[in-house]
Design a protein around this motif. Structure first.
Motif, PDB file in Angstrom:
ATOM      1  N   PRO A  62       0.812  -1.231   0.000  1.00  0.00           N
ATOM      2  CA  PRO A  62       0.000   0.000   0.000  1.00  0.00           C
ATOM      3  C   PRO A  62       0.840   1.272   0.000  1.00  0.00           C
ATOM      4  CG  PRO A  62      -0.187  -1.188   2.105  1.00  0.00           C
ATOM      5  CD  PRO A  62       0.503  -2.104   1.154  1.00  0.00           C
ATOM      6  N   LEU A  63       1.970   1.265   0.681  1.00  0.00           N
ATOM      7  CA  LEU A  63       2.793   2.483   0.723  1.00  0.00           C
ATOM      8  C   LEU A  63       3.480   2.720  -0.618  1.00  0.00           C
ATOM      9  CD1 LEU A  63       4.315   2.081   4.300  1.00  0.00           C
ATOM     10  CD2 LEU A  63       2.574   3.751   3.574  1.00  0.00           C
ATOM     11  N   ALA A  64       3.984   1.654  -1.231  1.00  0.00           N
ATOM     12  CA  ALA A  64       4.648   1.804  -2.535  1.00  0.00           C
ATOM     13  C   ALA A  64       3.645   2.308  -3.572  1.00  0.00           C
ATOM     14  CB  ALA A  64       5.263   0.461  -2.964  1.00  0.00           C
ATOM     15  N   GLU A  65       2.434   1.787  -3.505  1.00  0.00           N
ATOM     16  CA  GLU A  65       1.389   2.210  -4.444  1.00  0.00           C
ATOM     17  C   GLU A  65       1.024   3.685  -4.225  1.00  0.00           C
ATOM     18  OE1 GLU A  65       0.217   0.962  -7.023  1.00  0.00           O
ATOM     19  OE2 GLU A  65      -1.554   2.232  -7.388  1.00  0.00           O
ATOM     20  N   ALA A  66       0.896   4.105  -2.989  1.00  0.00           N
ATOM     21  CA  ALA A  66       0.574   5.512  -2.695  1.00  0.00           C
ATOM     22  C   ALA A  66       1.702   6.425  -3.192  1.00  0.00           C
ATOM     23  CB  ALA A  66       0.347   5.701  -1.196  1.00  0.00           C
ATOM     24  N   ALA A  67       2.947   5.991  -3.024  1.00  0.00           N
ATOM     25  CA  ALA A  67       4.083   6.798  -3.499  1.00  0.00           C
ATOM     26  C   ALA A  67       4.046   6.901  -5.026  1.00  0.00           C
ATOM     27  CB  ALA A  67       5.400   6.170  -3.018  1.00  0.00           C
TER      28      ALA A  67
ATOM     29  N   VAL B 103       9.357  11.722  -3.491  1.00  0.00           N
ATOM     30  CA  VAL B 103       8.357  11.513  -2.440  1.00  0.00           C
ATOM     31  C   VAL B 103       9.048  11.576  -1.080  1.00  0.00           C
ATOM     32  CG1 VAL B 103       6.639   9.930  -1.458  1.00  0.00           C
ATOM     33  CG2 VAL B 103       6.862  10.150  -3.947  1.00  0.00           C
ATOM     34  N   VAL B 104       8.516  12.421  -0.211  1.00  0.00           N
ATOM     35  CA  VAL B 104       9.011  12.490   1.169  1.00  0.00           C
ATOM     36  C   VAL B 104       8.257  11.460   2.006  1.00  0.00           C
ATOM     37  CG1 VAL B 104       9.199  13.918   3.231  1.00  0.00           C
ATOM     38  CG2 VAL B 104       9.590  14.941   0.976  1.00  0.00           C
ATOM     39  N   LEU B 105       9.020  10.576   2.650  1.00  0.00           N
ATOM     40  CA  LEU B 105       8.415   9.593   3.557  1.00  0.00           C
ATOM     41  C   LEU B 105       8.316  10.266   4.922  1.00  0.00           C
ATOM     42  CD1 LEU B 105      10.421   6.434   2.397  1.00  0.00           C
ATOM     43  CD2 LEU B 105       8.392   7.496   1.370  1.00  0.00           C
ATOM     44  N   GLY B 106       7.259  11.067   5.082  1.00  0.00           N
ATOM     45  CA  GLY B 106       7.149  11.999   6.188  1.00  0.00           C
ATOM     46  C   GLY B 106       6.480  11.451   7.427  1.00  0.00           C
TER      47      GLY B 106
ATOM     48  N   ILE C  77       8.446   0.724   3.395  1.00  0.00           N
ATOM     49  CA  ILE C  77       9.040   0.830   2.052  1.00  0.00           C
ATOM     50  C   ILE C  77      10.355   0.023   1.977  1.00  0.00           C
ATOM     51  CG2 ILE C  77      10.216   2.488   0.504  1.00  0.00           C
ATOM     52  CD1 ILE C  77       7.208   2.695   0.246  1.00  0.00           C
ATOM     53  N   GLY C  78      11.054  -0.068   3.091  1.00  0.00           N
ATOM     54  CA  GLY C  78      12.316  -0.828   3.127  1.00  0.00           C
ATOM     55  C   GLY C  78      12.110  -2.332   3.086  1.00  0.00           C
ATOM     56  N   ALA C  79      10.871  -2.786   3.241  1.00  0.00           N
ATOM     57  CA  ALA C  79      10.598  -4.223   3.293  1.00  0.00           C
ATOM     58  C   ALA C  79      10.389  -4.842   1.919  1.00  0.00           C
ATOM     59  CB  ALA C  79       9.380  -4.482   4.181  1.00  0.00           C
ATOM     60  N   GLY C  80      10.519  -4.037   0.844  1.00  0.00           N
ATOM     61  CA  GLY C  80      10.325  -4.569  -0.507  1.00  0.00           C
ATOM     62  C   GLY C  80      11.320  -3.954  -1.459  1.00  0.00           C
ATOM     63  N   PRO C  81      11.120  -4.194  -2.753  1.00  0.00           N
ATOM     64  CA  PRO C  81      12.063  -3.677  -3.760  1.00  0.00           C
ATOM     65  C   PRO C  81      12.160  -2.149  -3.712  1.00  0.00           C
ATOM     66  CG  PRO C  81      10.453  -5.176  -4.751  1.00  0.00           C
ATOM     67  CD  PRO C  81      10.011  -4.955  -3.342  1.00  0.00           C
TER      68      PRO C  81
ATOM     69  N   LEU D 113      12.147   1.654  -4.658  1.00  0.00           N
ATOM     70  CA  LEU D 113      11.273   2.383  -5.573  1.00  0.00           C
ATOM     71  C   LEU D 113      12.115   3.076  -6.648  1.00  0.00           C
ATOM     72  CD1 LEU D 113       8.789   3.867  -2.943  1.00  0.00           C
ATOM     73  CD2 LEU D 113       8.508   1.844  -4.389  1.00  0.00           C
ATOM     74  N   PRO D 114      11.598   3.132  -7.886  1.00  0.00           N
ATOM     75  CA  PRO D 114      12.390   3.662  -9.016  1.00  0.00           C
ATOM     76  C   PRO D 114      12.278   5.179  -9.161  1.00  0.00           C
ATOM     77  CG  PRO D 114      10.353   2.751  -9.843  1.00  0.00           C
ATOM     78  CD  PRO D 114      10.314   2.561  -8.347  1.00  0.00           C
ATOM     79  N   PHE D 115      12.236   5.900  -8.053  1.00  0.00           N
ATOM     80  CA  PHE D 115      12.211   7.372  -8.080  1.00  0.00           C
ATOM     81  C   PHE D 115      12.794   7.837  -6.745  1.00  0.00           C
ATOM     82  CE2 PHE D 115       7.942   5.519  -7.423  1.00  0.00           C
ATOM     83  CZ  PHE D 115       7.739   5.830  -6.091  1.00  0.00           C
ATOM     84  N   PRO D 116      13.196   9.111  -6.644  1.00  0.00           N
ATOM     85  CA  PRO D 116      13.833   9.567  -5.400  1.00  0.00           C
ATOM     86  C   PRO D 116      12.844   9.603  -4.241  1.00  0.00           C
ATOM     87  CG  PRO D 116      14.243  11.112  -7.218  1.00  0.00           C
ATOM     88  CD  PRO D 116      13.194  10.148  -7.692  1.00  0.00           C
ATOM     89  N   VAL D 117      13.273   9.065  -3.099  1.00  0.00           N
ATOM     90  CA  VAL D 117      12.471   9.158  -1.881  1.00  0.00           C
ATOM     91  C   VAL D 117      13.339   9.763  -0.784  1.00  0.00           C
ATOM     92  CG1 VAL D 117      10.850   7.268  -2.350  1.00  0.00           C
ATOM     93  CG2 VAL D 117      13.010   6.780  -1.200  1.00  0.00           C
ATOM     94  N   ALA D 118      12.760  10.693  -0.051  1.00  0.00           N
ATOM     95  CA  ALA D 118      13.461  11.305   1.086  1.00  0.00           C
ATOM     96  C   ALA D 118      12.982  10.602   2.347  1.00  0.00           C
ATOM     97  CB  ALA D 118      13.177  12.797   1.154  1.00  0.00           C
ATOM     98  N   ASP D 119      13.862   9.772   2.893  1.00  0.00           N
ATOM     99  CA  ASP D 119      13.577   8.948   4.070  1.00  0.00           C
ATOM    100  C   ASP D 119      13.841   9.823   5.292  1.00  0.00           C
ATOM    101  OD1 ASP D 119      14.113   7.329   6.316  1.00  0.00           O
ATOM    102  OD2 ASP D 119      14.923   5.689   5.103  1.00  0.00           O
TER     103      ASP D 119
END
Lengths: 235, 235
Positions: A179-184, A195-198, A206-210, A212-218
């Protein structure tokens, strides 16, 4: 411990995010042996009343519990405080007014992380709790820096994002990925450049799967980098 | 925090092991929301002088730094103390004599973990620091329970095990897998029915690669389970 170098971490919100913050703080610190690492005290109090419920549903005020943690970190000799929970930053001004220690703001750290990722302005996506969105913790600070914040629609917040955050808090981390990867992804499809993981539960999911193919700010890593810069300004 | 339920964790030895302990404590706790988790304070002081060097090479005594951490955890209102560093248990009696709080012994937790794994007696392998081996922290307690401890030869300790522990402390976790997995395998080949990972850096290295095809008693998980039993005796 010598006050000027000891980091205080007000954690437990949730406890897995706080523990993972300590792990990332360690892994991101340049070190060859134990003694090179940053002394830190993690005050992990998962009993702090739910921040989103307090803001949106008249739930118990978390401020007394937050201030109790700050007092404990002060008493232990810490020189600065980091809070690996985005929603708790809704009480930032009240906390900062109650302590002489600097509190490193997670939204400022996230903005620095966007720059580090090469995203300097324009539309960015924001995944966060409903409390963080309602308090506009990101929108105002990021708009001041030239970003536009895209957020998921209310329906998706209720159906996907908030339940995924709760899954992480219930130790069901792997189930939170989809669900989180899809929302991103939907935010990127709407034009976000990153996407900011705010919410600090979100990078765990998000760290529990592949990747993501775009920048994410953890925001766990972002806050850890801000803490390392504070503790080791010469590094 | 209410004293009877708050866990004190004397960590930082190394800091990655302490942080991972907090993570495993969280993940092993039955919980549906933040407020179900165990309140805990992690006193992560990586400046504690090296325990093996103190015991074997006349290095600085770690006891004053250990006692400083215990005082801090007492002052913060903790009700018990866990120390996710096996070698530090060489100073267990001195620490326990200095505090009214119970210190949960990591070797007792490891012995309980062997039982949980179905290994009730007989030869077991022991991977640990040279300090832990020299102080016989495991040998005497496990022999009382009917186990025989097999340890790597001195040459392998110097060439493989101690350098792998240092790799973890230097954040080079993945590189520690091969030498540790090989040392564990050799103990099994000599007749061990299980291998105790008797240094909290070792499960981090072993966790960085494929699972080993024989029972291993992870002292991070073992201590976390002991802490959960203390904090939630009814669970």
């Amino acid at each position: 411990m010598k006050e000027s170098r000891v980091l205080g971490v007000l954690g437990g919100m949730g406890p897995l995010a706080g523990a993972t913050f300590m792990q990332r703080l360690t892994l991101l610190t340049p070190a060859e042996k134990d003694q090179d690492h940053i002394p830190a005290i993690l005050w992990s109090d998962p009993r702090v009343p739910d921040r989103t419920a307090a803001r949106l549903a008249g739930g118990e005020d978390p401020l007394p519990a937050l201030l109790r943690g700050i007092r404990g970190l002060e008493a232990a000799g810490c020189g600065a405080i980091a809070i690996p929970c985005n929603t708790a930053h809704g009480w930032f001004e009240a906390m900062q007014a109650a302590t002489r220690l600097p509190i490193l703001h997670i939204v400022e750290a996230a903005a620095d992380e966007l720059l580090r990722l090469g995203v300097a302005a324009g539309p960015i996506g924001l995944l966060a709790t409903k409390g963080t969105l309602a308090m506009r913790l990101y929108q105002e600070r990021l708009e001041d820096r030239g970003y536009d914040c895209l957020v998921p629609p209310e329906e998706e917040m209720d159906r996907a994002v908030m339940p995924a955050i709760d899954l992480v808090k219930a130790n069901k981390v792997a189930a939170a990925y989809a669900p989180l990867a899809e929302a991103a992804r939907r935010l990127i499809m709407r034009g976000a450049k990153a996407v900011v993981l705010g919410c600090t539960e979100i990078p765990l999911g998000i760290g529990a799967g592949p990747a993501l193919p775009f920048p994410v700010a953890d925001t766990i890593d972002a806050l850890a980098r801000a803490c390392i810069a504070w503790a080791k300004p010469a590094a």
